[in-house]
Design a protein around this motif. Structure first.
Motif, PDB file in Angstrom:
ATOM      1  N   ILE A  33       0.739  -1.157  -0.094  1.00 46.30           N
ATOM      2  CA  ILE A  33      -0.097   0.012  -0.004  1.00 46.30           C
ATOM      3  C   ILE A  33       0.908   1.277  -0.025  1.00 46.30           C
ATOM      4  CG2 ILE A  33      -1.654   1.155   1.096  1.00 46.30           C
ATOM      5  CD1 ILE A  33      -2.621  -1.415   2.722  1.00 46.30           C
ATOM      6  N   MET A  34       1.878   1.072   0.654  1.00 43.38           N
ATOM      7  CA  MET A  34       2.657   2.324   0.979  1.00 43.38           C
ATOM      8  C   MET A  34       3.091   3.181  -0.319  1.00 43.38           C
ATOM      9  SD  MET A  34       2.620   3.273   4.074  1.00 43.38           S
ATOM     10  CE  MET A  34       3.121   4.722   4.775  1.00 43.38           C
ATOM     11  N   PRO A  35       3.857   2.705  -0.991  1.00 41.68           N
ATOM     12  CA  PRO A  35       4.206   3.778  -2.285  1.00 41.68           C
ATOM     13  C   PRO A  35       3.159   4.282  -2.950  1.00 41.68           C
ATOM     14  CG  PRO A  35       5.282   1.488  -2.595  1.00 41.68           C
ATOM     15  CD  PRO A  35       4.109   1.432  -1.371  1.00 41.68           C
ATOM     16  N   GLU A  36       1.994   3.829  -3.100  1.00 40.93           N
ATOM     17  CA  GLU A  36       0.892   4.423  -3.704  1.00 40.93           C
ATOM     18  C   GLU A  36       0.323   5.161  -2.819  1.00 40.93           C
ATOM     19  OE1 GLU A  36      -1.741   3.511  -6.448  1.00 40.93           O
ATOM     20  OE2 GLU A  36      -1.016   1.633  -7.247  1.00 40.93           O
ATOM     21  N   PHE A  37       0.119   4.908  -1.450  1.00 41.47           N
ATOM     22  CA  PHE A  37      -0.208   5.875  -0.495  1.00 41.47           C
ATOM     23  C   PHE A  37       0.295   7.117  -0.587  1.00 41.47           C
ATOM     24  CE2 PHE A  37      -0.499   7.391   3.931  1.00 41.47           C
ATOM     25  CZ  PHE A  37      -1.747   7.762   4.086  1.00 41.47           C
ATOM     26  N   VAL A  38       1.718   7.148  -0.434  1.00 40.08           N
ATOM     27  CA  VAL A  38       2.583   8.286  -0.404  1.00 40.08           C
ATOM     28  C   VAL A  38       2.357   9.106  -1.690  1.00 40.08           C
ATOM     29  CG1 VAL A  38       5.037   9.240  -0.277  1.00 40.08           C
ATOM     30  CG2 VAL A  38       4.340   7.143   1.210  1.00 40.08           C
ATOM     31  N   SER A  39       2.265   8.551  -2.472  1.00 38.69           N
ATOM     32  CA  SER A  39       1.843   9.184  -3.887  1.00 38.69           C
ATOM     33  C   SER A  39       0.612   9.905  -3.863  1.00 38.69           C
ATOM     34  CB  SER A  39       1.933   8.286  -5.347  1.00 38.69           C
ATOM     35  OG  SER A  39       1.395   8.753  -6.339  1.00 38.69           O
ATOM     36  N   ILE A  40      -0.609   9.296  -3.514  1.00 36.89           N
ATOM     37  CA  ILE A  40      -1.595   9.934  -3.187  1.00 36.89           C
ATOM     38  C   ILE A  40      -1.618  11.049  -2.392  1.00 36.89           C
ATOM     39  CG2 ILE A  40      -4.015   9.569  -2.434  1.00 36.89           C
ATOM     40  CD1 ILE A  40      -3.695   6.698  -3.107  1.00 36.89           C
ATOM     41  N   LEU A  41      -1.116  10.973  -1.128  1.00 33.91           N
ATOM     42  CA  LEU A  41      -0.819  11.971  -0.194  1.00 33.91           C
ATOM     43  C   LEU A  41      -0.076  13.162  -0.809  1.00 33.91           C
ATOM     44  CD1 LEU A  41      -1.243  11.674   2.862  1.00 33.91           C
ATOM     45  CD2 LEU A  41       0.989  11.213   3.305  1.00 33.91           C
ATOM     46  N   LEU A  42       0.860  12.891  -1.342  1.00 30.94           N
ATOM     47  CA  LEU A  42       1.582  14.030  -2.177  1.00 30.94           C
ATOM     48  C   LEU A  42       0.666  14.687  -3.128  1.00 30.94           C
ATOM     49  CD1 LEU A  42       5.004  12.737  -2.805  1.00 30.94           C
ATOM     50  CD2 LEU A  42       4.541  14.715  -1.567  1.00 30.94           C
ATOM     51  N   TYR A  43      -0.023  14.125  -3.815  1.00 27.13           N
ATOM     52  CA  TYR A  43      -1.086  14.883  -4.806  1.00 27.13           C
ATOM     53  C   TYR A  43      -1.944  15.685  -3.936  1.00 27.13           C
ATOM     54  CZ  TYR A  43      -4.896  15.185  -8.157  1.00 27.13           C
ATOM     55  OH  TYR A  43      -5.661  15.485  -8.930  1.00 27.13           O
ATOM     56  N   ARG A  44      -2.499  14.889  -2.793  1.00 25.62           N
ATOM     57  CA  ARG A  44      -3.536  15.649  -1.822  1.00 25.62           C
ATOM     58  C   ARG A  44      -2.839  17.010  -1.488  1.00 25.62           C
ATOM     59  NH1 ARG A  44      -8.659  16.019  -2.359  1.00 25.62           N
ATOM     60  NH2 ARG A  44      -8.886  17.764  -1.012  1.00 25.62           N
ATOM     61  N   VAL A  73       2.792  27.579  -5.529  1.00 27.55           N
ATOM     62  CA  VAL A  73       2.090  26.417  -6.111  1.00 27.55           C
ATOM     63  C   VAL A  73       2.964  25.395  -6.978  1.00 27.55           C
ATOM     64  CG1 VAL A  73       0.129  25.273  -7.185  1.00 27.55           C
ATOM     65  CG2 VAL A  73      -0.146  27.308  -5.415  1.00 27.55           C
ATOM     66  N   THR A  74       3.616  26.365  -8.011  1.00 26.62           N
ATOM     67  CA  THR A  74       4.488  25.824  -9.015  1.00 26.62           C
ATOM     68  C   THR A  74       5.492  25.021  -8.528  1.00 26.62           C
ATOM     69  OG1 THR A  74       3.895  27.794 -10.333  1.00 26.62           O
ATOM     70  CG2 THR A  74       5.402  26.256 -11.225  1.00 26.62           C
ATOM     71  N   LEU A  75       6.315  25.503  -7.632  1.00 25.27           N
ATOM     72  CA  LEU A  75       7.509  24.850  -6.862  1.00 25.27           C
ATOM     73  C   LEU A  75       6.771  23.513  -6.120  1.00 25.27           C
ATOM     74  CD1 LEU A  75       9.581  27.602  -4.889  1.00 25.27           C
ATOM     75  CD2 LEU A  75      10.289  25.621  -6.634  1.00 25.27           C
ATOM     76  N   VAL A  76       5.652  23.567  -5.624  1.00 22.15           N
ATOM     77  CA  VAL A  76       5.212  22.344  -4.784  1.00 22.15           C
ATOM     78  C   VAL A  76       4.937  21.276  -5.761  1.00 22.15           C
ATOM     79  CG1 VAL A  76       3.403  21.538  -3.321  1.00 22.15           C
ATOM     80  CG2 VAL A  76       4.665  23.626  -2.563  1.00 22.15           C
ATOM     81  N   ASP A  77       4.250  21.808  -6.803  1.00 22.14           N
ATOM     82  CA  ASP A  77       3.860  20.989  -7.767  1.00 22.14           C
ATOM     83  C   ASP A  77       4.882  20.150  -8.472  1.00 22.14           C
ATOM     84  OD1 ASP A  77       1.275  21.588  -7.470  1.00 22.14           O
ATOM     85  OD2 ASP A  77       0.934  22.393  -9.639  1.00 22.14           O
ATOM     86  N   TYR A  78       6.069  20.931  -8.729  1.00 22.21           N
ATOM     87  CA  TYR A  78       7.187  20.404  -9.233  1.00 22.21           C
ATOM     88  C   TYR A  78       7.935  19.269  -8.481  1.00 22.21           C
ATOM     89  CZ  TYR A  78      11.705  20.219 -11.588  1.00 22.21           C
ATOM     90  OH  TYR A  78      13.014  19.687 -12.127  1.00 22.21           O
ATOM     91  N   ILE A  79       8.046  19.987  -7.353  1.00 23.20           N
ATOM     92  CA  ILE A  79       8.652  18.916  -6.187  1.00 23.20           C
ATOM     93  C   ILE A  79       8.177  17.682  -6.234  1.00 23.20           C
ATOM     94  CG2 ILE A  79       9.838  18.748  -4.208  1.00 23.20           C
ATOM     95  CD1 ILE A  79      10.466  21.896  -4.184  1.00 23.20           C
ATOM     96  N   ILE A 128       8.981  13.684  -6.869  1.00 13.69           N
ATOM     97  CA  ILE A 128       9.078  12.657  -6.114  1.00 13.69           C
ATOM     98  C   ILE A 128       7.851  11.448  -6.457  1.00 13.69           C
ATOM     99  CG2 ILE A 128       8.772  11.962  -3.458  1.00 13.69           C
ATOM    100  CD1 ILE A 128       9.204  14.914  -2.668  1.00 13.69           C
ATOM    101  N   ARG A 129       7.023  12.032  -6.889  1.00 16.24           N
ATOM    102  CA  ARG A 129       5.813  10.918  -7.444  1.00 16.24           C
ATOM    103  C   ARG A 129       6.273  10.070  -8.421  1.00 16.24           C
ATOM    104  NH1 ARG A 129       0.496  12.544  -8.650  1.00 16.24           N
ATOM    105  NH2 ARG A 129       1.161  14.671  -8.983  1.00 16.24           N
ATOM    106  N   SER A 130       6.959  10.808  -9.409  1.00 18.66           N
ATOM    107  CA  SER A 130       7.428   9.952 -10.563  1.00 18.66           C
ATOM    108  C   SER A 130       8.605   9.081  -9.982  1.00 18.66           C
ATOM    109  CB  SER A 130       7.747  10.684 -11.862  1.00 18.66           C
ATOM    110  OG  SER A 130       8.864  11.302 -11.297  1.00 18.66           O
ATOM    111  N   ASN A 131       9.291   9.323  -9.074  1.00 17.15           N
ATOM    112  CA  ASN A 131      10.205   8.321  -8.701  1.00 17.15           C
ATOM    113  C   ASN A 131       9.611   7.205  -7.594  1.00 17.15           C
ATOM    114  OD1 ASN A 131      12.678   9.358  -9.341  1.00 17.15           O
ATOM    115  ND2 ASN A 131      12.992  10.806  -7.776  1.00 17.15           N
ATOM    116  N   LEU A 132       8.547   7.320  -7.038  1.00 20.92           N
ATOM    117  CA  LEU A 132       7.899   6.347  -6.226  1.00 20.92           C
ATOM    118  C   LEU A 132       7.247   5.285  -6.992  1.00 20.92           C
ATOM    119  CD1 LEU A 132       6.025   8.420  -3.472  1.00 20.92           C
ATOM    120  CD2 LEU A 132       7.595   6.573  -3.149  1.00 20.92           C
TER     121      LEU A 132
END
Lengths: 250, 250
Positions: free
Chosen positions: A178-189, A235-241, A245-249
């Protein structure tokens, strides 16, 4: 769909569009004058006043903090609720009940929640945190439940086969999946929440929205311009970073 | 080791943010009575005024509809210019992508507040704000699906010497039409919620009544408006998701 149908649809849409004509403000020269004054005048939006950068930076930082804490709170609760709401990890009545509650929570807009929490804890950042946390719990739990429902059964059976308890099944087979997808969803949120946190202040819930609200009320367009630029940068910075991270996950 | 440092960093960031924003659960527990009172004031909902303000529900729906239409209308050409499978000019792709990213950073409520300042407190301001907002989402989604198109499917058109325009007309437009319509419906769903909320900052529709009743402290009227709104939103969501499913399945 053939061309005829598409044109018919377009025609209907345009007709409905025409009925909104009644909302058009009266056009006069004065309106145009105000328009140019607000946009490009000496004190206009496109002439941002950078002397207030300290205030703006403080507000943006607070918005960032609101989004961060709200997302972390929501993440904590949604990991629990999400697993309880997943059909493969919890009994049917429990999962059904939690799913229904989460659906109900999600329909309440953040701004409204902010107003309700301001009544409780007074205006300020904490009300914003609670509003974002509450709303995000609804959305995150649903996504977490979906992730949990799609996990592979193999590792679970493997842990059971060597005599693992329910807890070790969760710890060693379900959680790592669950964890990798969960972190990805969390970042998206978090990306969504940073946008929300920047406007929550308009109803009194802290952050840059508060500064923005005062600038709008005072019709101080050059300040509004500066704030707008600040929000766009953050917002742009946060989106970018977070995108990196998400594409690495995954 | 690396992982531990990352986790430690985020824990520290979180604690610092909590300290700065004065998170205190004591105030939440103390404020619980106030929230409880606030919510109990909302019940039972007073439906006496719902029929009176019904035209404003229609206004909200119309705002959402028309702005989705305008947004989609603008989004189509921009998405084509931003997609590198259709437009082969690298400069245009990058330019429009950066532009779209900037557009999407501005939250809808902020756009609405700005438009109200520019066009006055009427539904027209809301329509402009939401059109801009929908334009951002639809063009992002559309250019992503344009980029996932199989380029080989365009080869026959290229082989018979089709121009850029005929490539769009016969190769791309029919291929992405179902996705495009499904995105429009999705944005329409978002827009209905947004159209109701942006009334809080004066952009017309049902939000205006929410605002008035908040100021008057008539919470039971607010709850009746919200319940009606939820009913409308849920119905439209249901229908729209059914249509979307059919569009993407075929």
């Amino acid at each position: 769909m053939n061309n005829k149908k598409i044109f018919l649809l377009l025609f209907i849409f345009i007709l409905i569009g025409l009925t909104t004509n009644e909302y058009l403000p009266e056009t006069n020269n004065k309106g145009q004058e105000i328009f140019t004054k607000i946009l490009s005048g000496e004190n206009g939006l496109f002439n941002p006043d950078f002397s207030i950068y300290q205030n703006v930076a403080k507000g943006l930082l607070e918005s960032f903090q609101i989004a961060l804490i709200g997302t972390v709170f929501a993440g904590f609760f949604s990991l629990i609720l999400g697993i309880l709401a997943a059909e493969n990890t919890s009994p049917k009545p429990v999962s059904g009940f939690i799913k229904f509650t989460l659906n109900a929570i999600r329909t309440i807009p953040e701004i409204l929640l902010a107003i309700i929490f301001i009544v409780g804890v007074g205006p300020g950042a904490f009300a914003g945190i609670l509003a974002l946390g509450f709303h995000s719990t609804g959305t995150l739990s649903k996504l977490t439940a979906e992730v949990t429902e799609s996990i592979n059964k193999g590792p679970i059976e493997a842990v059971l086969a060597v005599g693992g308890s329910q807890i070790s099944v969760f710890r060693y087979s379900a959680l790592p999946q669950i964890m990798p997808e969960f972190v990805s969803i969390l970042l998206y949120r978090f990306e969504i929440n940073i946008r929300a946190a920047s406007v929550l202040g308009m109803v009194g819930a802290g952050g840059i929205g508060k500064t923005l609200f005062f600038a709008l009320m005072a019709r101080n367009w050059s300040h509004v311009g500066t704030i707008l630029i600040g929000i766009i940068i953050v917002v742009t910075l946060v989106d970018y970073i977070s995108g990196r991270i998400r594409s690495n996950l995954v | 080791m690396n992982k531990k440092i990352t986790i430690l960093f985020f824990v520290a960031l979180f604690l610092w943010a909590c300290y700065e924003t004065e998170v205190s659960f004591k105030s939440l527990i103390n404020g619980f009575a106030d929230v409880n009172f606030f919510i109990s004031e909302m019940f039972p909902p007073d439906f006496s005024e719902v029929s009176k303000v019904f035209p404003d529900f229609i206004t909200t729906l119309k705002m959402a509809f028309v702005s989705t239409f305008y947004g989609a209308f603008l989004a189509y050409p921009i998405a084509i210019l931003a997609a590198n499978t259709v437009t082969k000019t690298k400069f245009l792709n990058v330019f429009f992508r950066v532009f779209l990213n900037l557009v999407r950073t501005i939250p809808d409520l902020l756009l609405a507040a700005l438009c109200v300042a520019l066009f006055g407190a009427n539904p027209f301001a809301g329509i402009i704000a939401l059109s801009f907002f929908s334009f951002g989402i639809i063009s992002k989604l559309l250019y992503e699906s344009l980029e996932s198109l199989d380029e080989n499917s365009l080869d026959p058109i290229r082989a018979v010497g089709g121009s850029w325009l005929s490539k769009i007309k016969y190769g791309i437009a029919p291929a992405v039409l179902p996705q495009f319509l499904s995105y429009c419906l999705y944005v329409f769903e978002i827009n209905i919620r947004a159209a109701a909320i942006i009334g809080l900052v004066g952009a017309g529709g049902i939000g205006t009544w929410l605002n008035i009743n908040f100021d008057l402290g008539q919470y039971n009227k607010i709850s009746s408006l919200l319940l009606t709104l939820f009913l409308i939103v849920a119905t439209i969501d249901f229908i729209s998701s059914k249509i979307r499913k059919r569009l993407t399945d075929s």
